[in-house]
Write a protein that holds these residues in place. Sequence first.
Motif: not given
Length: 378
Positions: A8, A22, A131, A169
Motif C-alpha cells: 500500500v 489503511e 508503516v 504501508i
Amino acid sequence: MVYRIPAVNLVGRGCLAQLKDEIGTLGCKKALVVSDKFLTENGVVEKVTKVLDQVGIEHTLYNDVKQNPSVANVEGGLEVLKKENCDFIVSIGGGSPQDCGKAISVLATNGGKITDYEGVNKSQKKCLPIVAIATTAGTSAEVTINYVITDEETHIKMIMVDRNTLASITVNDPELMLSKPAGLTAATGMDALTHAIEGYTTKAAWEMTDMFHIKAIELISDSLRGAVENTPEGREGMAMGQYIAGMGFSNVGLGIVHSMAHALGAVYDTPHGVANAILLPTVMEYNADATGDKYKYIAKAMGVEGVEDMTQEEYRKAAVDAVKKLSADVGIPADLKEIVKEEDIQFLAESAYADACAPGNPKDASVEDIIGLYKSLL
C-alpha cells in the motif's frame, strides 16, 4: 524478473489523512515510532501520532536516531520495542529513521545482531510490519528493500539488501516536507537524482525500471529548485520524483557513487545526499563510455535542448553539465576539499570497492580507479 514494491502506497498532498483507513488492515495494536529529535521538536511526529490516536493504536516513541544510524541506535530501539511490547514499526523521517526502523524490525523477528545481516537477503523471516512515512524527498528508503547501518567500531557503513524488510504501508505526503531547511532539501533532492541516474545506468536496469527512472529524473530536474525555495509545487514534484526513483532502483541496485558516498559517511559522518551530489558528475564522466545512448535520455529529461542533433560525445557532456548546474543552483559544494583527508583515500577507496552497490556500476571500477576519482575532487 522479480519486482517488489510495498503493498500500500499513499502519495500526494494531504495523503497522511488516509493512513487511518489503511493502518487497521495490519491487525497491530502498539507501534514503536522511530524518528529523530528534530522531527519530534518541529511537530511532524505529533501529526502522525494524532492519526494513530484517531484509530486507537497505542504508541511509544524512540527518537535517538542519528544522521547516519549506528549499531547502537538499532540496539537502543530494539530494547524499547521489547520493553513496551510493540508489534509494529512506524518510521518517520528521511533515510536515517527509515533504515533504523527496518533494522529494528528485522531483529525483532529474526534475532541476533544487526552485523549478522550485512549483505543480500540474510534474514530468514519477514520483519515486523512497517508503516514508513517519508519527511524528506530524497532517500526513497520507505519504498526500498535496502537499509544502511554504520558500524562505528570499524568505520564501515553496512549495506543490507533484504526482501524481508519491505514496508507494508508507505506515505509520501509533501505537506510533511514543507519548511525543511534549504540545505537539507537540496542534499536529499540530489540523493534522489543520484538514485534515478544510477538506477537507470546500472547493469541490472530493464524496461520497467528505466521507465521509472527517466520520469524521476524529469520530475526532480523540474522540481528541486522550487522545493529548495519551499514552493508547494516543488515539494509535491520532489515527493513524487523521489518515490518513483525508489520504485525503480530498489529492484535493480545502484553504483559507485553510492559506494563512495557510503565510505564518506562512515568515516566523516558526511550527509549522504551531499556526498552523492558532489560525486555524481565525476562518476558520470567516468562511466559515460559504458552507458550506450542513455545519457541522451538523461539530458532530455533534464531539459537540455537540441539533444537529437548532438553527437554522442556532446550529449554525454550535456547530461553531466545539466547535473552540475542543478547541483550548483541548489548550493551543493563542487568538490571534497572540505571533507576528505588525502591520507584516508586508500581506506575510503577500499571500503567503496567492497561496498554492496559497487557491482552494479555500469563500468567495473578497481580500487585504483576509485582512488583517482576521489583525488580528482580534492
